[in-house]
Design an enzyme around this catalytic site. Sequence first.
Site, PDB file in Angstrom:
ATOM      1  CD  GLU A   1      66.996  27.850 -11.858  1.00 39.37           C
ATOM      2  OE1 GLU A   1      67.582  28.927 -11.570  1.00 39.37           O
ATOM      3  OE2 GLU A   1      67.584  26.781 -11.996  1.00 39.37           O
TER       4      GLU A   1
ATOM      5  CB  CYS B   1      70.832  27.841 -10.081  1.00 38.48           C
ATOM      6  SG  CYS B   1      71.226  27.415 -11.783  1.00 38.48           S
TER       7      CYS B   1
END
Length: 479
Positions: free
Chosen positions: A249, A283
């Site tokens: 990720e 994020c």
Amino acid sequence: MKMLINGKQTDASDGKTLEVWNPATMELIDTVPSATPQDVEAALDAAQLGKKEWRDVVLFERVAILRKFVSLIDKNLDTFAKMISAESGKTLVSCIDEAKACMGIFESYCEKAKNYGGETLPFNSEARVKGDIIFTLKEPLGVVACVVPFNYPVELYAHKVAPALVMGNAVIIKPSSDTPMCNIFLTQLLLEAGVPGAAAQIVTGSGARIGKQIAESPKIDAISLTGSTAVGVETMQNGAKNLTHVFLELGGNDPLIVFEGADLDQAVAETLAGRASNAGQTCCGTKRLIIQNSIKEAYTQKLLEALKGLKVGDPLDPETVYGPLISERAAKDVEQQVQKTIGQGATCLYGGKRYDTTYFEPTLLTDVTMDMDIAGDMEIFGPVFPVIGFDTAEQAIEIANHAPYGLSSGVMSPDICTALKVATEIEAGTCVINGCGNYRSSHLAFGGYKMTGIGREGVTQTLDEYTQTKNIALKQMLK
């Protein structure tokens, strides 16, 4: 605080340490070992025994141990939250929430694992398997390296460690050098709860020093990493020689698209929720504000007033919206990125400066266009709000998809057909309608498209990725 290798608190074999600083006060909190290659190899060797020992603990006993671990977090919640805040600079309120999220994630994976298994394949589906009973079992991969980032060091520890352990894998945890203490503390609690010392180990040190060794090791069966795209690509290359399972990720430059007719007060509230949280170090935080030109001026003025009212400062003050960035280096990087964007033609309507070493003003940038780096591959990990205008839905989608990343997104429109058009055409792992993309539940299949990474984290899918399927055939059992 020390590493945990094979159940023992361990210093680096050469005695070297890393300093852990409080980014809000710039005070030295503690030191942790800076692992040597020999230390890492010792953990890898121990994990080969740990994976067998932990695999042989039956599922209901593993679940009981992990639930005891959750109770230990709850027992130490206040002290733990202050530890997270001290080393990360996050507000105390958000640290309490993150610790509770960690508890919930472990509980959810425990419950999922109790209802997770293989399947019986269709009987007599082909002449060549007539009379055979075929079924599958889910078995652990072996050893999973969990590389945890600084921005959500507790929640993302849970998303990596919980599914690995509940399915019988051993884990080697590599925390961020900025936030190692909370990960060490959690690992201590795992051992206290009953996880064998060789099945849950933590090594501390710079990624440059030990990350490559872990990724290249044939003693690792899977790597789960949250971090930058550059590090993710390097990790995948390093693991490829052993065909190691790699789950990544990585970067994001997530858009929030606001159409004419949307509630502007709600749009601004979602903007702040998407970008001000954790000083913009998220994020899936909103990093590009794509606003229809007919409402852009009104939206920008409302956002400006909201930014002027944000309280930035002491993370322990319950009224603080966000505190410092994780380090002086991080704050300087954001300052340079803002100046670069201004140099490319953007206007800084508010903020734009670093102060008190690690703090950064909430910064509003207007006149941003699609050809600027900030609208494409430049991910700013800080409280920066760039506004980009559009006229049609097609233009908005083009701007949103211009970035090489595709983690999350949001769209606000009074027209559900328009919102659904955006949701289906945007290249992102998540699209939130009527809100920003800073959105995650423990069950969500979290991850993204393009350069954002590979794989998904979430209770609905991760157990599949942390196990392997074994086929068992009982030949000609039923004739």
